[in-house]
Design an enzyme around this catalytic site. Sequence first.
Site, PDB file in Angstrom:
ATOM      1  N   GLY A 182      64.777  51.415  42.205  1.00 49.62           N
ATOM      2  CA  GLY A 182      65.995  52.209  42.241  1.00 49.62           C
ATOM      3  C   GLY A 182      66.639  52.304  40.872  1.00 49.62           C
ATOM      4  O   GLY A 182      65.991  52.148  39.829  1.00 49.62           O
ATOM      5  N   ASP A 183      67.935  52.509  40.851  1.00 49.87           N
ATOM      6  CA  ASP A 183      68.648  52.708  39.592  1.00 49.87           C
ATOM      7  C   ASP A 183      68.969  51.405  38.864  1.00 49.87           C
ATOM      8  O   ASP A 183      69.246  51.422  37.656  1.00 49.87           O
ATOM      9  CB  ASP A 183      69.963  53.438  39.847  1.00 49.87           C
ATOM     10  CG  ASP A 183      70.943  52.574  40.633  1.00 49.87           C
ATOM     11  OD1 ASP A 183      70.633  52.223  41.784  1.00 49.87           O
ATOM     12  OD2 ASP A 183      72.001  52.217  40.091  1.00 49.87           O
ATOM     13  N   ARG A 231      58.571  50.624  44.885  1.00 47.50           N
ATOM     14  CA  ARG A 231      59.764  51.445  44.743  1.00 47.50           C
ATOM     15  C   ARG A 231      60.762  50.769  43.808  1.00 47.50           C
ATOM     16  O   ARG A 231      60.998  49.574  43.868  1.00 47.50           O
ATOM     17  CB  ARG A 231      60.410  51.666  46.114  1.00 47.50           C
ATOM     18  CG  ARG A 231      61.695  52.505  46.101  1.00 47.50           C
ATOM     19  CD  ARG A 231      62.949  51.654  46.039  1.00 47.50           C
ATOM     20  NE  ARG A 231      64.179  52.450  46.192  1.00 47.50           N
ATOM     21  CZ  ARG A 231      65.403  51.966  46.013  1.00 47.50           C
ATOM     22  NH1 ARG A 231      65.571  50.692  45.686  1.00 47.50           N
ATOM     23  NH2 ARG A 231      66.449  52.754  46.163  1.00 47.50           N
ATOM     24  N   GLY A 274      74.505  51.166  45.209  1.00 48.34           N
ATOM     25  CA  GLY A 274      74.404  52.247  46.178  1.00 48.34           C
ATOM     26  C   GLY A 274      72.973  52.702  46.334  1.00 48.34           C
ATOM     27  O   GLY A 274      72.030  51.932  46.105  1.00 48.34           O
ATOM     28  N   GLY A 320      69.915  54.135  45.064  1.00 50.44           N
ATOM     29  CA  GLY A 320      69.386  54.351  43.721  1.00 50.44           C
ATOM     30  C   GLY A 320      68.809  55.726  43.496  1.00 50.44           C
ATOM     31  O   GLY A 320      68.949  56.303  42.406  1.00 50.44           O
ATOM     32  N   THR A 361      73.569  46.183  45.301  1.00 52.01           N
ATOM     33  CA  THR A 361      73.236  45.571  44.014  1.00 52.01           C
ATOM     34  C   THR A 361      74.427  44.782  43.482  1.00 52.01           C
ATOM     35  O   THR A 361      75.562  45.215  43.623  1.00 52.01           O
ATOM     36  CB  THR A 361      72.880  46.669  42.994  1.00 52.01           C
ATOM     37  OG1 THR A 361      71.727  47.378  43.468  1.00 52.01           O
ATOM     38  CG2 THR A 361      72.590  46.086  41.613  1.00 52.01           C
TER      39      THR A 361
END
Length: 317
Positions: free
Chosen positions: A181-182, A179, A203, A205, A151
Amino acid sequence: MNFGSIATWRMSHDGIESSLELLKNEGTSNDAIEMIIKHVEDYPYYKSVGYGGLPNIEGILEMDAAFMDGDTFQIGAVAGITDVCHPISVARKLSHEKFNSFLVGQGATKYAMTNGFERKNMLTERARKLWKKRLDDMAKHSLSPYDGHDTIGAISLDKKGSMSAGTSSSGLFMKKPGRVGDSPLSGSGFYVDSDIGGAAATGLGEDLMKGILSYEIVRKMDGGMTPQEACDEAVYSFHDKLTKKYGKCGAMSLVAMNNKGDWGVATNVEFTFSVGNDQNKAAIYIANMGENHTTIIEPITQEWLDAYEKRIKAPID
């Protein structure tokens, strides 16, 4: 007055350089964040963000992005957006909405279309070939489908003392449709408070969101820690805790900057980042986890940069 920008990965460097020139000439941190991330979203050889990003398992490029204003705490975010040139710009516009400021999937894409954002097929032929090659390798060698989750996460401080944060990602390569992630999640992928500072993550997530580490780093800076101390304490303590509780810990790297332009980084993998401020021009560094919850940070070498350029532009067999 102090100013500065920091962002994850070598891919952010050109944007960091441009942002420092903007900030030097009285530009805002909000504009600086959008500038940094748009540089990365536009470059076709960065395969984890924007144009040229790698698709989900069905071959569809779904992108996530977020923007936060540290003066007002306004946040805008998108997840699973498709066919939009600059997800970060959509996220920034959404930050001005009192309601519906985080949109996903078709809702995010429709919002972008109806608000005049450039529509573009973001899946390049190169990315499509990489997707097809991964499918073939999975069938022939029983490989795990998942690969790559870098990211762009950035923090910026302007001369007026305002701070901003932003993220953008095409997420986990070969992820299942839908999906997330963070990266677009406040507190996990990013957090910023102009009175204190900000942090951003990259990284895996699924593991990063277990620790809400961006917020944790800002909280620790508020308690008196330097950005480096806060990064080391938050990241490595959580790495150890998650390993103990869950049995393993995925890749996680975080960058931080306080409201004076001081910065810090912590990582459990080899990690590059770019940073600069009013005292030091933009530079690329490489970081690794050291002993006793410390981080080893070194300037990048020309040899590393040359190998990097060769690798990301290598022909696809």
